[in-house]
Every structure is written in C-alpha cells, then in structure tokens.
Design a protein around this motif. Sequence first.
Motif: not given
Length: 488
Positions: A282-306
């Motif tokens: 929701l911010l212009d690119q220059k105001y973002r702290m974390y890049s797409e590469k950063y998020w890609e590198s993280k271990t995310f908790a699972p999703s779910s089928l409910l």
Amino acid sequence: MKKDIKIIGSGFSSLSAACYLAKQGHTVTIYEKNQTIGGRARQLKRDGFTFDIGPTWYWMPDVFERFFADFDKKPSDYYELKKLSPAYQVYFGINEFVTISDNLEEIANTFESIEKGSSVALKKFMAVAKSNYDIAIKDLVYRPGVSPLELITLETAKKINKFFGTISKDVKSKFKNKKLIQILEFPVLFLGAKPSDTPSFYSFMNYADFGMGTWHPKNGMYSVILALEKLALELGVKINTNSNIDKISVYNGKAEGLVVNGKIVQADLILSGADYHHTETLLDQKYRMYSEKYWESKTFAPSSLLFYVGFDKKVKNVEHHSLFFDVDFDIHAEAIYDDPKWPEEPLFYASFPSKTDLNCAPEGKEAGIFLIPIAPGIEDTPEIREKYFEIIMTRFENLTGQDLKNNVIFKESFCVKDFIKDYNSYKGNAYGLANTLFQTAFLRPKLKSNKVKNLYFTGQLTVPGPGVPPALISGKLVAELIKKNKSY
C-alpha cells in the motif's frame, strides 16, 4: 498529546492495540475490509449452526487475564469459559487413540501406561517447560523486538543452550514411543514450524498444553473478539467495516492518512494489523522496508484447507478437539516445508464445538470443523478441495467406526485463495511467520517502520509471533512503542 490514529484491520492484534491506544487518550478508528470484524477469527453462521472460521483453541488463559486486567477487567466480565475435560484426543489408528486429560497427573499416568518410565520423564520435561513458560510468557514476549539485548537476561543466560537445541531432539532423547513423541511435538505446530526447526526453549508450549489446559469460550472464540470489540467501544474506539484500504498516504516521509474506498482519510499516525507484506504494497516502493526477495526467503507457517460441516446427527467416538495422526507426520511436514505440494496422506484436525456448546448446533445435530495443514501458495481448486474432503471423511469414518458422509447437511470450505481474498494473506498463509531460531524476537519484521515516520505494524508477522495470545501481546507492544517513541 492526543492524536488521531487510524488502524488497518480488526483482528486480535488490531483490537488489542486499539484498546491500549484509546486508554492512552488517543482518538482511534479501525477500518476493516470485510463485513464483520475479527480478521482470521471471524464467525460463520448457517442453518442454526455456528462455527469459528479461524482459531478454535483457547490456550494460555493467563495472557487473556493479563490483557483484561490492564483495563481493570477480567474475561468473565465479557464471556464464560469452560475447561475441557478431556482436553483432546489423538487418533493413531482404528480405535487406537490416546486421550489427553485436563491435568498433568492423569496425563503422566497415560504416558506410563504406554511407555514404562515415561511418567517420570514427562514430569521432568514439564518442569523445564514451566520454567521456560515463566521466562517467555511472563517476560520475554512482552518486549518489542527492537534489540537483541532484550533476550539477554540472567534467566535466559542460564538457558542459552535451549535456543540452539530443538524440540524434536529434546523429546526424542527422553521418550522412545512414537505416539508420545508426536503428542509432545504437536503443540509447537501452533508456532508454524517443524519441531526439528523449533528451538528447545519453545517447550513452553507444552506447559501451555499439559500445564494450563484447553478451554472453550461459550459460543466459541468469536466471543473473545466480541469482548474486545465491546471493550474498545467502551473506550471510545470507532469501528468501520466494509472499508477497504487502497493506499497509505505518505508526504515527505511521514504517514498522513489512508485512502479508504477511494476517499482520503487524514491521520496523525497509521497502525496496520493487516498482513505485513500486503500493508507494504500500500506504500510506494521507496517506502517499503522489506523486498519481495526478503519475504520469499522467510519460513512461513502453513496455510490450511478447512471445512465447516453441518451433520444431521451427533458424531460418536470423538472429543471436542481430535487430532488424526494415523499417517506419517514427517512425510506430511515435508510437503509443507521442504517440497511444497498437496500431501498424499494428510494429517488432520477435527473440532466439534457442539460437543461442549449446545449453542453451536441445533438439537440432535453436530457442528464439525476439519483442518488440513498445507503449504502456503500451492494450487487451490474446487476439485482439489472436494478430493481432500473425501480423503479425510473416509479416514474419519474408518478411524472412529461410524458412517457420516450421508449425514452431511452442508459443508463450506476455506483455503489458500480465501486467505488471500479475505485477509490479503501472503501466499495464503494461515498463521503468519514461523517462529524458527532466525525468525524470533528482534529477527522478525519490526513494529515500527524505519522508512516512514508514524507508521507502525502489529500482528502475526511481527513480534511476538503466531497465535491468539501473541496477537493480544503484539497489540500491547506496539501501543507501548508508540507511547515511548512519541515520534508524532
């Protein structure tokens, strides 16, 4: 100084933060994109049945008590709690299950009946888990993740090895029976990572389980959301639903407002309890702290089928909470974390709130919630959902010795696409960022933007982490940080 604060989202962390900020004297307004509040903890009502869409486990009652005490209140002022006895049941095969009692003494006896000597080992393990709980929940998690020095205390120095060992190694060194190992590894799944990747210190989740028990708020977890809403309204918070945020307005590096449903709303300070990754888009690119590469590198908790299922009769041979570990845990875990794909033989969890709460289903009928943990970002189609409903219902019938497929009045499903659509969830994850060693405390995304003045974050992608109690704590942490920084 009294300021005009706008909050994005109305989940546990946002509502918590709103209460604390209003108590500080600020004017607080919440904007929720959906028709009802609660974020992931919304409620589904259909044909006389009531389901919690999201969280169904009420653990760590002391955290809820501490939250309400900050406002000279207590949970019982808002909702009624019942301790579940037994807490839950774990199925390992046809008519082969372990029932977990509501107290440690009986649980120890159950362990002993399965593995000789394990009751003594369990009590020793739980003593350490309680010690970790006292340090973590009463102290460390109430720190804002600003500096690594927050983790350095006299108590944590004594437990430094607990940050480098793993839950899996600890449990397997003390217990040999596979069933007992899986039962002890289960609670850390709430933290969103494999037991083999979760630091030993997080055994405090075992104390939350065996030591404090499992509870049920009357009418479900949504009662807690309604309690937070009532408290927030009592404190003067305004809540707007059907309010989609299009953009965060920034001028000269300072957050100045929101674009809500196409209209500009001014603010002195912005706090987002929405998905962290989405908020930065929701911010212009220059105001973002974390890049797409950063998020890609993280271990995310699972999703779910409910699945939310209405049955036209009572379901037998299960407790309010039942876990189905009759297939290989490690193979399913690989399909979530190592090689993301749909598991061939999924573990699953089932909840039947109408076993405890008559308000959750019409008389003589049963409300059932089924959950399969899956990797975030994988393919999600109606055909896949239907295939997996058939898989787990067939197993469920076989394991519990009953026919149920012809007793389904209706079913509704919720999966990756819904997490993205309803919550703007990164890759459709359900629980946020996993609590691995390198994603703990100060190593998680920050509560305060370092690129935009007066922009803050709260929720499961920042500190302390996934789960309802941590979300309540996250709201408090960010409110205290705002008060301390006085950057506005």
